[in-house]
Motif scaffolding. Structure first.
Motif, PDB file in Angstrom:
ATOM      1  N   GLY A 295      -3.128   0.633  12.020  1.00  0.00           N
ATOM      2  CA  GLY A 295      -2.826   1.971  11.503  1.00  0.00           C
ATOM      3  C   GLY A 295      -1.380   2.177  11.090  1.00  0.00           C
ATOM      4  N   ASN A 296      -0.693   1.104  10.714  1.00  0.00           N
ATOM      5  CA  ASN A 296       0.729   1.257  10.355  1.00  0.00           C
ATOM      6  C   ASN A 296       0.919   2.106   9.097  1.00  0.00           C
ATOM      7  N   ALA A 297       0.081   1.888   8.099  1.00  0.00           N
ATOM      8  CA  ALA A 297       0.213   2.686   6.871  1.00  0.00           C
ATOM      9  C   ALA A 297       0.004   4.169   7.203  1.00  0.00           C
ATOM     10  N   SER A 298      -0.945   4.449   8.092  1.00  0.00           N
ATOM     11  CA  SER A 298      -1.203   5.845   8.479  1.00  0.00           C
ATOM     12  C   SER A 298       0.021   6.443   9.171  1.00  0.00           C
ATOM     13  N   GLN A 299       0.655   5.638  10.021  1.00  0.00           N
ATOM     14  CA  GLN A 299       1.863   6.121  10.704  1.00  0.00           C
ATOM     15  C   GLN A 299       2.982   6.401   9.708  1.00  0.00           C
ATOM     16  N   PHE A 300       3.201   5.453   8.798  1.00  0.00           N
ATOM     17  CA  PHE A 300       4.302   5.609   7.844  1.00  0.00           C
ATOM     18  C   PHE A 300       4.093   6.816   6.934  1.00  0.00           C
TER      19      PHE A 300
ATOM     20  N   PHE B 218      -9.698  12.459  -6.275  1.00  0.00           N
ATOM     21  CA  PHE B 218      -8.307  11.993  -6.270  1.00  0.00           C
ATOM     22  C   PHE B 218      -8.055  11.235  -7.577  1.00  0.00           C
ATOM     23  N   ASP B 219      -6.778  11.074  -7.931  1.00  0.00           N
ATOM     24  CA  ASP B 219      -6.430  10.241  -9.086  1.00  0.00           C
ATOM     25  C   ASP B 219      -6.347   8.767  -8.678  1.00  0.00           C
ATOM     26  N   TYR B 220      -5.939   8.548  -7.442  1.00  0.00           N
ATOM     27  CA  TYR B 220      -5.847   7.176  -6.926  1.00  0.00           C
ATOM     28  C   TYR B 220      -6.405   7.110  -5.511  1.00  0.00           C
ATOM     29  N   VAL B 221      -7.175   6.069  -5.243  1.00  0.00           N
ATOM     30  CA  VAL B 221      -7.569   5.762  -3.865  1.00  0.00           C
ATOM     31  C   VAL B 221      -7.051   4.355  -3.595  1.00  0.00           C
ATOM     32  N   ILE B 222      -6.249   4.220  -2.545  1.00  0.00           N
ATOM     33  CA  ILE B 222      -5.628   2.933  -2.241  1.00  0.00           C
ATOM     34  C   ILE B 222      -6.057   2.503  -0.840  1.00  0.00           C
ATOM     35  N   PHE B 223      -6.645   1.317  -0.767  1.00  0.00           N
ATOM     36  CA  PHE B 223      -7.128   0.810   0.519  1.00  0.00           C
ATOM     37  C   PHE B 223      -6.160  -0.211   1.092  1.00  0.00           C
TER      38      PHE B 223
ATOM     39  N   THR C 170       0.834  -1.215   0.000  1.00  0.00           N
ATOM     40  CA  THR C 170       0.000   0.000   0.000  1.00  0.00           C
ATOM     41  C   THR C 170       0.864   1.259   0.000  1.00  0.00           C
ATOM     42  N   CYS C 171       1.842   1.299   0.921  1.00  0.00           N
ATOM     43  CA  CYS C 171       2.657   2.514   1.055  1.00  0.00           C
ATOM     44  C   CYS C 171       3.508   2.747  -0.192  1.00  0.00           C
ATOM     45  N   HIS C 172       4.034   1.672  -0.770  1.00  0.00           N
ATOM     46  CA  HIS C 172       4.855   1.859  -1.968  1.00  0.00           C
ATOM     47  C   HIS C 172       4.020   2.342  -3.154  1.00  0.00           C
ATOM     48  N   LEU C 173       2.811   1.837  -3.283  1.00  0.00           N
ATOM     49  CA  LEU C 173       1.921   2.341  -4.344  1.00  0.00           C
ATOM     50  C   LEU C 173       1.655   3.831  -4.119  1.00  0.00           C
TER      51      LEU C 173
END
Ligand SMILES: Nc1ncnc2c1ncn2[C@@H]1O[C@H](COP(=O)(O)OP(=O)(O)O)[C@@H](O)[C@H]1O
Ligand SMILES: [Mg+2]
Length: 248
Positions: free
Chosen positions: A43-48, A116-121, A20-23
């Motif tokens: 919530g790790n992606a939110s933290q990163f 947005f152009d991208y929404v990533i879940f 997710t984060c790399h995308l």
């Protein structure tokens, strides 16, 4: 209309948040408007992405997608990357599964026209409305799997969910990413072959376990900005751009 991607698998620790984060970083770097919705309670992606380590203690964020409250995006160091953050209280959503699945279908047009152009879940390691909802809204599902028994045994359940979702979201395409592969392990090689036989065409990438990948996110960066090994960085960057149709 955004391109919507859900990164999923009902198993934890297989690389959903990492993918997710790399995308998100790849889309951000390309100057696109990106929203990451973090439905995982950790919530790790939110933290990163926000670099706020306490963000997963606060309510709001991703849960507002299912409520009539105004969406409150969290900022990141990049103007074009926003987050609807994940937190522990998101688990409460799973208790209202039937209600939320109906709501998810109703919300589809609104979510598919987010600005947005991208929404990533990013999704939690548990089947329920926090996985099925995003799949109802998505163009693409990226299933991350590890060539290990524990990761592969639950796949059938994930596919049952996907089958159900596809009855409504006919256009959903399924792609699989093999991650955390240790080639020197004979057992893992065997599971990798099993995956190939079963899902061959759907597998679009294979990533070995490489420490700079996890170190990069701990430094709030994608691996292509962090690793000295340029080839490793390029591998992740090319993958991300391919998934996002960013022209490689
Ligand atoms: N290709 C990889 N190489 C090395 N470490 C990885 C790789 N992919 C994920 N990790 C690490 O494995 C752990 C689990 O990954 P994570 O993305 O959090 O999985 P999930 O979101 O599915 O629970 C994290 O510590 C992450 O940094
Ligand atoms: Mg995760």
């Amino acid at each position: 209309m955004p391109k919507i991607v859900t990164v999923t698998n009902q198993k934890g620790g297989v690389g959903k948040t990492t993918v997710t984060c790399h995308l998100a970083f790849a889309a951000q770097e390309a100057g696109k408007r990106v929203l990451v919705v973090d439905f995982c309670g950790q919530g790790n992606a939110s933290q990163f992405l926000t670099q706020d380590l306490r963000i997963n203690k606060q309510r709001g964020g991703a849960e507002t997608l299912f409520s009539s409250n105004e969406l409150k995006f969290s900022d990141t160091p990049w103007d074009n990357l926003k987050v609807l953050h994940g937190h522990l209280y998101l688990e409460e959503l799973d208790k209202k599964e039937d209600e939320l699945l109906k709501l998810a279908i109703k919300l589809r047009p609104a979510i598919r026209s987010l600005p947005f152009d991208y929404v990533i879940f990013d999704t939690p390691p548990a089947l329920g409305p926090r996985i099925a909802g995003p799949l109802f809204w998505s163009d693409t599902a990226i299933l991350t799997v590890q060539p290990k028994l524990s990761s592969i045994t639950g796949l059938d359940d994930t596919f049952d969910t996907i089958k159900g979702v596809k009855r409504i979201n006919h256009g959903l395409s399924i792609r699989m990413v093999v991650n955390l592969f240790t080639k020197s392990s004979k057992t893992q090689r065997r599971f990798r072959e099993d995956l190939q036989k079963k899902f061959g065409n759907a597998i679009i990438e294979e990533f070995p376990l490489r420490t700079p990948v996890s170190d990069a996110l701990e430094n709030f960066k994608p691996v292509w900005q962090h690793a000295r090994d340029k080839k490793l960085g390029q591998h992740w960057k090319m993958f991300s751009k391919r998934v996002l149709d960013l022209g490689v």
